[in-house]
Design a protein around this motif. Structure first.
Motif, PDB file in Angstrom:
ATOM      1  N   ALA A 139       0.703  -1.141   0.027  1.00 46.48           N
ATOM      2  CA  ALA A 139      -0.158  -0.026   0.182  1.00 46.48           C
ATOM      3  C   ALA A 139       0.813   1.304   0.065  1.00 46.48           C
ATOM      4  N   MET A 140       2.047   1.300   0.651  1.00 37.87           N
ATOM      5  CA  MET A 140       2.760   2.495   0.790  1.00 37.87           C
ATOM      6  C   MET A 140       3.501   2.669  -0.496  1.00 37.87           C
ATOM      7  N   ARG A 141       3.990   1.496  -1.297  1.00 40.33           N
ATOM      8  CA  ARG A 141       4.466   1.402  -2.439  1.00 40.33           C
ATOM      9  C   ARG A 141       3.514   2.008  -3.533  1.00 40.33           C
ATOM     10  N   LEU A 142       2.371   1.633  -3.382  1.00 39.82           N
ATOM     11  CA  LEU A 142       1.365   2.171  -4.420  1.00 39.82           C
ATOM     12  C   LEU A 142       0.777   3.515  -4.327  1.00 39.82           C
ATOM     13  N   ALA A 143       1.024   3.929  -2.898  1.00 37.65           N
ATOM     14  CA  ALA A 143       0.826   5.641  -2.679  1.00 37.65           C
ATOM     15  C   ALA A 143       2.023   6.364  -3.370  1.00 37.65           C
TER      16      ALA A 143
END
Length: 152
Positions: A139-143
């Motif tokens: 999720a952090m990578r996607l953000a």
């Protein structure tokens, strides 16, 4: 979502990432906005990779842990996946696409956090920790990637 055991839940998580990947690809084909199309294709590839990663966790998990019941949580806190149908008009913007994807990931993170607090064996705690860490990291990578698209 119908999940009665951790195994069902892991299968559902894997299938959810696969569903997201397929729906994002379908929607990308119908986009009239180039940035939205590129984002959808990136997210589709990312979700397909997550589907494979979750399957790997499932393959190496302790069978006893996979048989643990989770029905009470799932019944009281169902995970909803909305707005995944292909965009018939091809007009989704980056913010709408991002909000849909992050809503799913936020629910999965919440689910795994709750289960971690209820895990009663070391093997189950380890499995839930790994799945939670995977969802949080991705999720952090996607953000980060979505923010790069928005900045362009």
């Amino acid at each position: 979502m119908k999940a009665e055991t951790v195994d069902d839940l892991v299968n559902w998580t894997r299938d959810t990432h696969g569903l997201l990947a397929r729906r994002l690809r379908q929607s990308a084909d119908q986009q009239s906005r180039t940035r939205s199309e590129l984002l959808m294709r990136y997210l589709a590839d990312h979700e397909a990779a997550l589907e494979k990663m979750v399957a790997e966790y499932e393959g190496r998990a302790d069978q006893g842990s996979l048989g643990t019941w989770v029905y009470d949580y799932v019944t009281e806190n169902p995970v909803h996946i909305d707005n995944l149908d292909a965009d018939a008009h091809g007009e989704s913007d980056v913010e709408e696409i991002s909000a849909t994807i992050f809503a799913v990931h936020t629910q999965l993170i919440g689910l795994y956090r709750y289960l971690l607090g209820r895990a009663d064996t070391p093997d189950l705690r380890d499995l839930i920790k790994e799945l939670l860490a995977l969802e949080q990291h991705e999720a952090m990578r996607l953000a980060h990637q979505v923010n790069r698209v928005v900045d362009v």
